[in-house]
Design an enzyme around this catalytic site. Structure first.
Site, PDB file in Angstrom:
ATOM      1  N   GLY B 235       0.830  -1.197   0.000  1.00 57.01           N
ATOM      2  CA  GLY B 235       0.000   0.000   0.000  1.00 57.01           C
ATOM      3  C   GLY B 235       0.865   1.247   0.000  1.00 57.01           C
ATOM      4  O   GLY B 235       0.644   2.167  -0.758  1.00 57.01           O
ATOM      5  N   GLU B 663       8.721   2.633   8.107  1.00 60.43           N
ATOM      6  CA  GLU B 663       9.139   3.783   7.308  1.00 60.43           C
ATOM      7  C   GLU B 663      10.585   4.200   7.553  1.00 60.43           C
ATOM      8  O   GLU B 663      11.198   4.888   6.751  1.00 60.43           O
ATOM      9  CB  GLU B 663       8.180   4.945   7.576  1.00 60.43           C
ATOM     10  CG  GLU B 663       6.857   4.681   6.893  1.00 60.43           C
ATOM     11  CD  GLU B 663       5.661   5.331   7.547  1.00 60.43           C
ATOM     12  OE1 GLU B 663       5.113   6.263   6.982  1.00 60.43           O
ATOM     13  OE2 GLU B 663       5.253   4.875   8.637  1.00 60.43           O
TER      14      GLU B 663
END
Lengths: 148, 697
Positions: B235, B663
């Site tokens: 995603g 991240e």
């Protein structure tokens, strides 16, 4: 415009303009369907397909064999790679009607269950797991073995 | 003799529990659920960037055998007003961006739907569009809250005076292009209406948010909508929020009175599911002769769309990275007639740290200091803007560990010092950071008499390893081996949890599971004397907020090292070696963690060298909208990538002691590579990606 009364919402739409020539020609231009046989992972399937159907869509949408993935539909990502008579093919760029007699192997054709994985599947069961990557690598090695 | 069983599932390199399903192709992604009588929808997209639809002629499309319905703004179902204007599919004749849905065909097959969509004739009234991002635009605006959360601007001390009096200073503008998330699995939805309500198989990062938005738009109570997202093929932020295709598919199923499915084409994804905004970042650093920063100023210009905008949080990492008495960050935005931008892996930190960490490298050179030493000299004792202590801060430890592993001490700082035939060789370093974010979550844990545990939570595994990691957390919280724990995730019928995003999943979901498991064990002990009753037993648990988040500044850190080779004749850049050393609290699963960090670093390499979405200002759309023209790093582009971490105990972040890692890996990689390119060639690239044309004379 009222939703219920609009022709677009009827199950059998019809052109409002009876004189429309384009529509008349479209109505005559019925879709071309062919009865074909596909041999996938050792099983034989009879199906009727729109002649425009790609091999990938035939596998996924018609036979429910969704192990081959559609990532780009342009032959650029390799997620749809299958073995077609022993050669790697991006099945999104192949037409189903053109491969009636071919032997097709998808990732499902490699292992019957989790205890009998192909060595490459075993390796990729680790975090980088991606059926697409396994398949591409496997097809590559299979192809190389055959051409040795 | 009875010995106490000690389970230590967390910290163990458990294989992915969904691994076999994935490598055998047995895992069903959204588009792959078999549904009886399903029809296909295919959209017609706007060919103008701004204006209105004057007329739609669906005559030819409707005449095509196999066409079930054609939808556009004049005949589409009326939605309830939606907050996100991009989701108001077919609710007016207005066109706000190139590629917007203006009509759609529902048909028996995908081939027919696509053919018929091409037969829909659309006439437009075109208005001039405005799609060019420039820092000198007169109409830049300041958002009320940056990214909906942060102050747009921060300032302390006297930045201008400090810059004027600084012994050493750098003042440069860094730019990053638009980048598209491009998960391998396209966004897809199957919509099935029934007497009970609506069921969606949908590829997303959080089923609850999709459910809530769809329910509101179609005036249904949320309980009547069920969204299932058991396996998701990536995603990177683009599946965090609902996008128009989900609304379209639900609408199509309503009009056709049949289940309908739709997967976006790769090309459509470039207009409809978001991207990372381009950024223009001016950084000014002032320092004394010892390299101690006296001032940091980071001024950002970025874009948002007229339909919906995520105001990218580009300079927020600059607020906490380094000590300096005078400091400022600002964010300005241009509202453009472009497709809507969205979150993309480390939104804010990723482009922002490219600029800051490039500037730090330039400052190190200006000061004649080693770039690692420069960072050590500017390590803050507390969070420089909030004044809060760090719950833990491992940046220097990561830099030192990395320096040793990368043989940094042997590096000749002189640019163009190393050469191998036509290849110039250089090395670079940059810092990484990502905040500890945690959001509310609820979980239910059940046990039966056989000692089998069921853990239910609407978490989502978008390829991260959540299936495995949450099982490990549950096993330890329940003090049982992982084999006894069965996890259920990816379904809005399960207890509510926040999306798989902001690197918050493991910490937030894990905390809720931890609390539910603790509650179950307490009930079992106190109410049932430790033995499971005949009907089994269950307990709920929730995580709301971490009270210590108000007392501490909580962040993960890392050090990124890169070696590059640049061909003197062709300008070609290769990256034979990357090393990432991270400090992210306790690592729950070394195997999946390593993969996530490696994936992040690879995506950072891709950002550094390849990825750029090119907007054609004449049409207002991204023209390189496929994998042949939007290049993403492949195996051939990636050399050795070494991922490691330091031991870090952080008792403040959560009961697991874990910080998010989804991240962290992408932040700083591009700067490390750009810094290495400078070291190799003496050429400073401040405009990503680093393509060969920028390196040739």
């Amino acid at each position: 415009m009222d939703l219920e009364s609009h022709p677009a919402n009827g199950l059998r739409p019809s052109c409002a303009q009876a004189s429309c020539k384009e529509c008349a020609s479209l109505r005559q231009d019925a879709r071309k369907y062919l009865e074909i046989t596909l041999r996938v992972n050792g099983a034989t399937h009879r199906l009727s397909v729109d002649t425009r159907t790609t091999l990938l869509d035939a596998l996924r949408e018609r036979l429910g064999l969704t192990d081959s993935k559609k990532g780009c539909d342009h032959g650029q990502c390799g997620a749809c790679t299958i073995l077609l008579d022993g050669r790697r093919v991006t099945s999104c760029l192949a037409l189903a009607v053109a491969h009636q007699d071919a032997q097709i192997v998808t990732i499902e054709g490699l292992a019957v269950d989790g205890d009998h994985l192909h060595p490459l599947q075993q390796a990729f069961k680790l975090p980088l797991a991606r059926s697409t990557l396994v398949r591409t690598l496997l097809d590559l090695t299979t192809e190389e073995e055959e051409h040795r | 003799m009875k010995t106490q069983r000690i389970t230590r599932a967390t910290g163990a390199p458990l294989n992915r529990i969904d691994g076999v399903q994935k490598v055998t192709g047995a895992a069903n992604y959204a588009y792959e659920y078999p549904v009886e009588g399903v029809a296909y929808v295919f959209p017609v997209q706007s060919t103008i960037a701004k204006g209105r639809v004057v007329s739609i002629d669906a005559c030819a499309a409707q005449a095509l055998p196999g066409v079930i319905a054609v939808l556009w703004h004049e005949n589409a179902p009326r939605l309830a007003p939606v907050e996100d204007a991009e989701l108001a599919v077919f609710q007016s004749d207005a066109v706000a961006y190139h590629g917007q849905f203006v009509a759609a065909v529902v048909a028996e097959t995908s081939e027919t739907a696509r053919q018929a969509a091409n037969l829909v004739a659309v006439r437009y009234e075109e208005q001039p569009h405005d799609v060019e991002l420039r820092a000198d635009r007169g109409d830049l605006y300041t958002p009320e809250k940056l990214g909906g959360v942060y102050e747009a601007d921060t300032e302390s001390g006297d930045v201008e005076a400090a810059l004027t009096s600084a012994a050493v200073s750098v003042d440069h503008t860094y730019t990053t292009p638009a980048e598209h998330n491009n998960p391998l699995e396209p966004h897809a939805t199957i919509a099935i209406w029934s007497d009970e309500g609506l069921t969606l198989y949908d590829s997303n990062q959080g089923a609850h948010i999709i459910r809530d938005v769809v329910a509101a738009a179609f005036r249904l109570s949320p309980e009547r909508v069920r969204v299932i997202a058991r396996y998701v093929g990536g995603g990177f932020g683009s599946k965090s929020h609902p996008h128009p295709h989900t609304i379209l598919t639900v609408m199509a199923a309503q009009a056709a009175r049949r289940p309908v499915k739709f997967a976006l084409t790769r090309q459509q994804m470039f207009a409809l599911v978001g991207y990372r905004t381009p950024t223009i970042q001016r950084i000014r650093l002032g320092a004394n002769r010892n390299g101690q920063l006296t001032t940091i100023a980071h001024d950002v210009v970025a874009q948002i769309s007229n339909t919906r905008g995520f105001t990218e949080t580009t300079a927020i990492a600059t607020r906490m990275m380094y000590a300096a008495p005078n400091r400022r960050t600002t964010h300005r935005f241009a509202r453009l007639d472009v497709p809507a931008n969205t979150l993309m892996r480390a939104p804010g930190e990723c482009p922002g740290m490219f600029a800051l960490e490039s500037a730090m490298d330039e400052l190190a050179i200006a000061c004649g200091l080693d770039p690692i030493e420069l960072r050590i000299r500017n390590e803050p004792a507390v969070d420089p803007e909030s004044g809060r202590p760090f719950s833990s801060r491992g940046l220097i430890a990561c830099l030192r560990e990395g320096a040793q592993r990368f043989s940094w001490a042997q590096r000749d700082p002189q640019p163009r010092a190393r050469r191998d035939g036509p290849w110039l060789i250089g090395t670079g370093v940059a810092a990484s950071t990502y905040p500890v974010r945690q959001y509310p979550a609820t979980a239910l844990v059940q046990v039966d008499r056989a000692g089998r545990y069921q853990v239910r939570i609407d978490a989502t595994d978008i390829g991260t390893g959540a299936w495995t990691v949450l099982t490990q957390i549950a096993a330890d919280a329940l003090e049982v081996p992982p084999e006894r724990v069965q996890l259920e995730i990816g379904d809005s019928a399960l207890p509510r949890a926040f999306v798989a995003g902001a690197s918050s999943g493991t910490a937030s979901w894990g905390w809720a599971i931890f609390n539910a498991a603790s509650a179950l064990r307490t009930r079992l002990r106190e109410e049932y004397g430790g033995s499971v009753p005949a009907g089994g037993l269950s307990a709920s648990g929730a995580f709301d907020t971490n009270p210590e988040a108000q007392q501490f500044s909580m962040h993960a850190f890392g050090a990124q090292f890169a070696e590059v080779r640049v061909n003197v004749d062709t300008g070609e850049v290769g990256v034979p070696r990357l090393l990432g050393v991270f400090a992210a609290g306790r690592i729950i699963n070394p195997q999946t963690a390593s993969s996530q960090l490696l994936g992040g670093m690879t995506m950072g390499l891709s950002m550094a060298l390849h990825e750029a979405s090119v907007l054609d200002p004449r049409f207002g759309d991204y023209v390189n909208h496929d994998f042949a023209e939007y290049h993403i790093a492949t195996n051939a582009d990636v050399g050795a990538v070494d991922v490691t971490w330091i031991d870090e105990e952080d008792p403040h972040v959560n009961p697991m002691g874990a910080k998010g890692i989804g991240e962290l890996g992408i932040v700083g990689t591009a700067a490390a590579i750009a810094n290495a390119v400078y070291h190799a060639t003496g050429i400073r690239i401040r405009d990503l990606p680093i393509t060969l044309d920028k390196l040739l004379p």
